[in-house]
Design a protein around this motif. Structure first.
Motif, PDB file in Angstrom:
ATOM      1  N   VAL A  95      -5.843  11.326   0.888  1.00 39.68           N
ATOM      2  CA  VAL A  95      -5.433  10.295   1.347  1.00 39.68           C
ATOM      3  C   VAL A  95      -6.861   9.634   1.239  1.00 39.68           C
ATOM      4  CG1 VAL A  95      -6.211  10.857   3.682  1.00 39.68           C
ATOM      5  CG2 VAL A  95      -4.962   8.661   3.273  1.00 39.68           C
ATOM      6  N   ALA A  96      -7.021   8.334   0.767  1.00 33.10           N
ATOM      7  CA  ALA A  96      -8.289   7.597   0.381  1.00 33.10           C
ATOM      8  C   ALA A  96      -7.876   6.017   0.932  1.00 33.10           C
ATOM      9  CB  ALA A  96      -8.733   7.949  -0.900  1.00 33.10           C
ATOM     10  N   TRP A  97      -9.089   5.290   1.162  1.00 28.75           N
ATOM     11  CA  TRP A  97      -8.975   3.824   1.341  1.00 28.75           C
ATOM     12  C   TRP A  97      -9.966   3.178   1.088  1.00 28.75           C
ATOM     13  CZ3 TRP A  97      -8.653   7.617   5.867  1.00 28.75           C
ATOM     14  CH2 TRP A  97      -9.653   7.526   6.563  1.00 28.75           C
ATOM     15  N   HIS A  98      -9.852   1.919   0.594  1.00 28.39           N
ATOM     16  CA  HIS A  98     -11.038   1.082   0.277  1.00 28.39           C
ATOM     17  C   HIS A  98     -11.082   0.271   1.736  1.00 28.39           C
ATOM     18  CE1 HIS A  98     -12.340  -3.096  -1.195  1.00 28.39           C
ATOM     19  NE2 HIS A  98     -13.406  -2.334  -1.005  1.00 28.39           N
ATOM     20  N   GLY A  99     -12.225   0.381   2.239  1.00 28.38           N
ATOM     21  CA  GLY A  99     -12.666  -0.336   3.429  1.00 28.38           C
ATOM     22  C   GLY A  99     -13.807  -1.465   3.227  1.00 28.38           C
ATOM     23  N   TRP A 100     -13.764  -2.445   4.110  1.00 27.76           N
ATOM     24  CA  TRP A 100     -14.719  -3.653   3.910  1.00 27.76           C
ATOM     25  C   TRP A 100     -15.012  -4.113   5.349  1.00 27.76           C
ATOM     26  CZ3 TRP A 100      -9.831  -3.735   2.272  1.00 27.76           C
ATOM     27  CH2 TRP A 100      -8.921  -4.628   2.668  1.00 27.76           C
ATOM     28  N   ALA A 101     -16.128  -4.616   5.324  1.00 33.16           N
ATOM     29  CA  ALA A 101     -16.881  -5.455   6.405  1.00 33.16           C
ATOM     30  C   ALA A 101     -17.680  -6.231   6.055  1.00 33.16           C
ATOM     31  CB  ALA A 101     -17.029  -4.337   7.530  1.00 33.16           C
ATOM     32  N   GLY A 102     -17.830  -7.565   6.682  1.00 34.57           N
ATOM     33  CA  GLY A 102     -18.874  -8.353   6.613  1.00 34.57           C
ATOM     34  C   GLY A 102     -18.522  -9.291   5.487  1.00 34.57           C
ATOM     35  N   GLU A 103     -19.488 -10.461   5.114  1.00 33.38           N
ATOM     36  CA  GLU A 103     -19.636 -11.247   4.287  1.00 33.38           C
ATOM     37  C   GLU A 103     -20.898 -11.635   3.624  1.00 33.38           C
ATOM     38  OE1 GLU A 103     -16.934 -13.424   3.216  1.00 33.38           O
ATOM     39  OE2 GLU A 103     -15.408 -12.500   4.786  1.00 33.38           O
ATOM     40  N   GLY A 104     -21.045 -11.677   2.288  1.00 31.65           N
ATOM     41  CA  GLY A 104     -22.275 -12.133   1.829  1.00 31.65           C
ATOM     42  C   GLY A 104     -23.236 -10.814   1.761  1.00 31.65           C
ATOM     43  N   GLU A 105     -24.558 -11.163   2.194  1.00 26.75           N
ATOM     44  CA  GLU A 105     -25.398 -10.214   2.476  1.00 26.75           C
ATOM     45  C   GLU A 105     -25.201  -8.910   3.315  1.00 26.75           C
ATOM     46  OE1 GLU A 105     -28.821  -9.916   1.238  1.00 26.75           O
ATOM     47  OE2 GLU A 105     -27.893 -11.143  -0.275  1.00 26.75           O
ATOM     48  N   THR A 106     -24.070  -9.259   4.152  1.00 25.02           N
ATOM     49  CA  THR A 106     -23.585  -8.241   5.388  1.00 25.02           C
ATOM     50  C   THR A 106     -22.425  -7.401   4.681  1.00 25.02           C
ATOM     51  OG1 THR A 106     -22.524  -9.805   6.626  1.00 25.02           O
ATOM     52  CG2 THR A 106     -24.666  -9.557   7.256  1.00 25.02           C
ATOM     53  N   ARG A 107     -22.089  -7.836   3.643  1.00 20.98           N
ATOM     54  CA  ARG A 107     -20.788  -7.244   3.118  1.00 20.98           C
ATOM     55  C   ARG A 107     -21.075  -5.627   2.732  1.00 20.98           C
ATOM     56  NH1 ARG A 107     -15.188  -8.278   1.726  1.00 20.98           N
ATOM     57  NH2 ARG A 107     -14.638  -7.032   0.271  1.00 20.98           N
ATOM     58  N   LEU A 108     -20.166  -4.902   3.677  1.00 19.17           N
ATOM     59  CA  LEU A 108     -20.069  -3.392   3.022  1.00 19.17           C
ATOM     60  C   LEU A 108     -18.789  -3.046   2.441  1.00 19.17           C
ATOM     61  CD1 LEU A 108     -21.404  -0.542   3.575  1.00 19.17           C
ATOM     62  CD2 LEU A 108     -20.019  -0.622   5.783  1.00 19.17           C
ATOM     63  N   ASP A 109     -18.725  -2.351   1.364  1.00 20.70           N
ATOM     64  CA  ASP A 109     -17.383  -1.856   0.969  1.00 20.70           C
ATOM     65  C   ASP A 109     -17.801  -0.373   0.660  1.00 20.70           C
ATOM     66  OD1 ASP A 109     -15.454  -4.052  -0.438  1.00 20.70           O
ATOM     67  OD2 ASP A 109     -17.569  -4.917  -0.831  1.00 20.70           O
ATOM     68  N   VAL A 110     -16.386   0.329   0.997  1.00 19.67           N
ATOM     69  CA  VAL A 110     -16.467   1.648   0.930  1.00 19.67           C
ATOM     70  C   VAL A 110     -15.088   2.361   0.340  1.00 19.67           C
ATOM     71  CG1 VAL A 110     -17.718   1.859   3.100  1.00 19.67           C
ATOM     72  CG2 VAL A 110     -15.357   2.148   3.213  1.00 19.67           C
ATOM     73  N   HIS A 111     -15.401   3.625  -0.333  1.00 19.68           N
ATOM     74  CA  HIS A 111     -14.252   4.213  -0.632  1.00 19.68           C
ATOM     75  C   HIS A 111     -14.345   5.637   0.018  1.00 19.68           C
ATOM     76  CE1 HIS A 111     -10.760   5.616  -3.266  1.00 19.68           C
ATOM     77  NE2 HIS A 111     -11.384   6.881  -3.295  1.00 19.68           N
ATOM     78  N   HIS A 112     -13.451   5.923   1.125  1.00 20.63           N
ATOM     79  CA  HIS A 112     -13.593   6.941   1.936  1.00 20.63           C
ATOM     80  C   HIS A 112     -12.295   7.511   1.458  1.00 20.63           C
ATOM     81  CE1 HIS A 112     -14.264   8.624   6.120  1.00 20.63           C
ATOM     82  NE2 HIS A 112     -14.124   9.629   5.117  1.00 20.63           N
ATOM     83  N   ALA A 113     -12.521   8.924   1.146  1.00 18.71           N
ATOM     84  CA  ALA A 113     -11.395   9.930   0.473  1.00 18.71           C
ATOM     85  C   ALA A 113     -11.630  11.416   1.318  1.00 18.71           C
ATOM     86  CB  ALA A 113     -11.580  10.307  -1.046  1.00 18.71           C
ATOM     87  N   TRP A 114     -10.162  12.025   1.414  1.00 18.48           N
ATOM     88  CA  TRP A 114     -10.126  13.129   2.139  1.00 18.48           C
ATOM     89  C   TRP A 114      -9.213  13.995   1.360  1.00 18.48           C
ATOM     90  CZ3 TRP A 114     -11.669  14.528   7.261  1.00 18.48           C
ATOM     91  CH2 TRP A 114     -12.200  13.372   8.021  1.00 18.48           C
ATOM     92  N   LEU A 115      -9.467  15.231   1.280  1.00 14.79           N
ATOM     93  CA  LEU A 115      -8.806  16.459   0.654  1.00 14.79           C
ATOM     94  C   LEU A 115      -8.538  17.494   1.511  1.00 14.79           C
ATOM     95  CD1 LEU A 115      -7.857  17.342  -2.167  1.00 14.79           C
ATOM     96  CD2 LEU A 115     -10.067  18.344  -2.480  1.00 14.79           C
ATOM     97  N   VAL A 116      -7.468  17.843   1.762  1.00 19.20           N
ATOM     98  CA  VAL A 116      -6.994  18.962   2.708  1.00 19.20           C
ATOM     99  C   VAL A 116      -6.068  19.984   1.949  1.00 19.20           C
ATOM    100  CG1 VAL A 116      -5.952  19.549   4.940  1.00 19.20           C
ATOM    101  CG2 VAL A 116      -6.893  17.355   4.488  1.00 19.20           C
ATOM    102  N   GLU A 117      -6.812  21.066   1.663  1.00 15.51           N
ATOM    103  CA  GLU A 117      -5.955  22.153   0.821  1.00 15.51           C
ATOM    104  C   GLU A 117      -6.042  23.483   1.485  1.00 15.51           C
ATOM    105  OE1 GLU A 117      -7.697  22.926  -3.142  1.00 15.51           O
ATOM    106  OE2 GLU A 117      -9.391  22.225  -2.424  1.00 15.51           O
TER     107      GLU A 117
END
Length: 164
Positions: A95-117
């Motif tokens: 499972v993975a998601w693109h997450g984001w918060a903030g605007e302009g200078e405070t913008r944070l973008d992430v790709h958070h991924a999980w692997l369970v095997e």
């Protein structure tokens, strides 16, 4: 062992911040762990750094490809959309998601991924990795102790404890 599948714009080493946490434990299976990870409403039960989960467009309570959801973590209100979802059924769970918060200078973008095997000998491997882009990500990368590494380890430890 398997690895995370990265979107081109989020390949580790080419973003402002990257963290990786992993546990391998005996006596658990991917199927036992998965419901606690795939249902965000369960996260605050075992991970204190997660709060106020909600879904959009009458989706949920389980994550699925394309689903949009919201949660709060590390002091950020995170909007997120699932970009990968494969429940463990003979193959590793992903499972993975693109997450984001903030605007302009405070913008944070992430790709958070999980692997369970599942691994031989009745063991399970849980890997979580996250890449981050933006000025807040650069600041987090310089912070010691690293809040992302420590926070994600708490998430893993809580997940394992809850699954047991």
């Amino acid at each position: 062992m398997n690895e995370i599948i990265w979107p081109q714009d989020y390949v580790p080493g080419f973003t402002e911040n990257f963290c990786s946490n992993e546990v391998i434990v005996a006596g658990l299976s991917a199927v036992a762990v998965w419901p606690l990870l795939s249902r965000p409403a369960a996260w605050p039960i075992y991970y204190a750094n997660s709060a106020n989960v909600r879904f959009y467009e009458d989706k949920g309570p389980e994550l699925a490809e394309g689903v949009r959801f919201y949660f709060e973590t590390f002091g950020f209100p995170v909007e997120a959309q699932v970009v990968e979802y494969v429940a463990p059924a003979g193959l590793p769970g992903r499972v993975a998601w693109h997450g984001w918060a903030g605007e302009g200078e405070t913008r944070l973008d992430v790709h958070h991924a999980w692997l369970v095997e599942d691994l031989p000998g009745g063991r399970v491997r849980i890997l979580t990795q996250e890449t981050q882009k933006g000025k807040p990500a650069a600041e987090l990368a310089q912070t010691r102790p690293n809040p992302m590494i420590n926070g994600h380890q708490d998430w893993l430890d809580g997940l394992v404890a809850a699954a047991r």
